[in-house]
Design a protein around this motif. Sequence first.
Motif, PDB file in Angstrom:
ATOM      1  N   PRO A 158      31.160  70.833  10.556  1.00  0.00           N
ATOM      2  CA  PRO A 158      31.706  69.641  11.159  1.00  0.00           C
ATOM      3  C   PRO A 158      31.504  68.359  10.086  1.00  0.00           C
ATOM      4  CG  PRO A 158      30.193  70.566  12.511  1.00  0.00           C
ATOM      5  CD  PRO A 158      30.565  71.539  11.655  1.00  0.00           C
TER       6      PRO A 158
ATOM      7  N   CYS B 198      36.526  66.250   9.643  1.00  0.00           N
ATOM      8  CA  CYS B 198      34.998  66.331   9.363  1.00  0.00           C
ATOM      9  C   CYS B 198      34.490  65.049   9.222  1.00  0.00           C
ATOM     10  CB  CYS B 198      34.535  67.370   8.383  1.00  0.00           C
ATOM     11  SG  CYS B 198      35.002  66.874   6.828  1.00  0.00           S
TER      12      CYS B 198
ATOM     13  N   ARG C 106      44.936  63.430   7.663  1.00  0.00           N
ATOM     14  CA  ARG C 106      43.436  64.167   8.536  1.00  0.00           C
ATOM     15  C   ARG C 106      42.704  63.096   7.704  1.00  0.00           C
ATOM     16  NH1 ARG C 106      42.100  69.804   8.674  1.00  0.00           N
ATOM     17  NH2 ARG C 106      41.010  69.494  10.573  1.00  0.00           N
TER      18      ARG C 106
ATOM     19  N   TYR D 165      33.842  60.919  16.930  1.00  0.00           N
ATOM     20  CA  TYR D 165      34.853  61.049  15.859  1.00  0.00           C
ATOM     21  C   TYR D 165      35.683  62.280  15.937  1.00  0.00           C
ATOM     22  CZ  TYR D 165      33.769  56.864  13.237  1.00  0.00           C
ATOM     23  OH  TYR D 165      33.836  55.373  12.597  1.00  0.00           O
ATOM     24  N   LEU D 166      34.772  63.284  16.084  1.00  0.00           N
ATOM     25  CA  LEU D 166      35.382  64.830  16.118  1.00  0.00           C
ATOM     26  C   LEU D 166      36.104  65.096  17.408  1.00  0.00           C
ATOM     27  CD1 LEU D 166      31.923  66.495  14.767  1.00  0.00           C
ATOM     28  CD2 LEU D 166      34.000  66.478  13.579  1.00  0.00           C
ATOM     29  N   LYS D 167      36.077  64.180  18.373  1.00  0.00           N
ATOM     30  CA  LYS D 167      37.048  64.133  19.342  1.00  0.00           C
ATOM     31  C   LYS D 167      38.437  64.117  19.006  1.00  0.00           C
ATOM     32  CE  LYS D 167      33.591  63.282  22.744  1.00  0.00           C
ATOM     33  NZ  LYS D 167      32.951  62.196  23.780  1.00  0.00           N
TER      34      LYS D 167
ATOM     35  N   THR E 282      36.872  71.426   4.392  1.00  0.00           N
ATOM     36  CA  THR E 282      36.634  70.764   5.308  1.00  0.00           C
ATOM     37  C   THR E 282      36.141  71.532   6.921  1.00  0.00           C
ATOM     38  OG1 THR E 282      38.965  70.466   5.770  1.00  0.00           O
ATOM     39  CG2 THR E 282      37.706  68.720   4.554  1.00  0.00           C
TER      40      THR E 282
ATOM     41  N   ARG F 171      30.674  69.920  18.043  1.00  0.00           N
ATOM     42  CA  ARG F 171      32.028  70.549  18.167  1.00  0.00           C
ATOM     43  C   ARG F 171      33.168  69.554  17.798  1.00  0.00           C
ATOM     44  NH1 ARG F 171      32.190  73.512  23.826  1.00  0.00           N
ATOM     45  NH2 ARG F 171      34.106  74.198  22.697  1.00  0.00           N
ATOM     46  N   ARG F 172      34.142  70.278  17.212  1.00  0.00           N
ATOM     47  CA  ARG F 172      35.387  69.474  16.945  1.00  0.00           C
ATOM     48  C   ARG F 172      36.272  69.576  18.045  1.00  0.00           C
ATOM     49  NH1 ARG F 172      35.411  70.696  10.525  1.00  0.00           N
ATOM     50  NH2 ARG F 172      34.181  72.277  10.642  1.00  0.00           N
ATOM     51  N   LEU F 173      37.364  69.078  18.027  1.00  0.00           N
ATOM     52  CA  LEU F 173      38.217  68.883  19.061  1.00  0.00           C
ATOM     53  C   LEU F 173      38.989  70.294  19.078  1.00  0.00           C
ATOM     54  CD1 LEU F 173      40.043  67.410  21.162  1.00  0.00           C
ATOM     55  CD2 LEU F 173      41.765  67.136  19.117  1.00  0.00           C
TER      56      LEU F 173
ATOM     57  N   VAL G 256      40.697  63.918  12.823  1.00  0.00           N
ATOM     58  CA  VAL G 256      39.414  63.884  11.957  1.00  0.00           C
ATOM     59  C   VAL G 256      39.099  65.780  11.653  1.00  0.00           C
ATOM     60  CG1 VAL G 256      36.876  63.974  12.139  1.00  0.00           C
ATOM     61  CG2 VAL G 256      38.608  61.779  12.964  1.00  0.00           C
TER      62      VAL G 256
ATOM     63  N   CYS H  40      38.199  62.324   6.914  1.00  0.00           N
ATOM     64  CA  CYS H  40      36.677  62.586   6.884  1.00  0.00           C
ATOM     65  C   CYS H  40      36.182  61.019   6.829  1.00  0.00           C
ATOM     66  CB  CYS H  40      36.210  63.403   5.825  1.00  0.00           C
ATOM     67  SG  CYS H  40      34.530  63.386   5.440  1.00  0.00           S
TER      68      CYS H  40
END
Length: 215
Positions: free
Chosen positions: A18, A182, A159, A174-176, A14, A213-215, A180, A161
Amino acid sequence: MTLYSRDAETDAITALAPIIPVLTVRSVEDGLAQARALVAGGLTAIEVTLRTPSALAAIAAIADQVPGAVVGAGTIVSPDQIDDAVAAGARFLVSPGATTDLAEAAAAAPVPFLPGCATASEAMALRELGFRTLKLFPAEAVGGARLLAALAAPLPDLRFCPTGGIDLVKAADYLKLPNVACVGGSWMLPKEALAAGDFARVEALAREAAGLRRL
């Protein structure tokens, strides 16, 4: 009761990108072309759904012929599909939901497994089997980002997906979220581009998705 023990491998998959693109393939050649474009765009973990007759053969071909691809099998709905998918070369497995029999088979699978859930109770049942990363499906239909935000406090060690009805803009939202890992989706594989053989467009959309970008 078998407890799931592949968290580190699941985390590694994962973390590759992202977004995990979800492929439905018409043929082995179609699967190879899609996979090559996605990997070139930076999306290396690829889920091929077991919805078409060519799916298992496409998984085997991608595993053998697309350098950098980490190919998995999706739409696992029965325990017998686990062995077939792994034998074909799938390095991870994904299900849309999880019956008791499927969840127990998933917990004993030889490769990482992302079992599907749609409610807090389903997530808790999978948690009891040792799973810590789950697929939320169909994400947008069951509450989407708002549901996952609500689950973060009572289930802080899980977590997700999320997959289902997600596009580039929604994926960014979602990625914030801290829970999450991915996002799964197929928006980088528009039907008109695939029908036209426009894999340059697929690569460009994959690159855009890989840049999220992920959190």
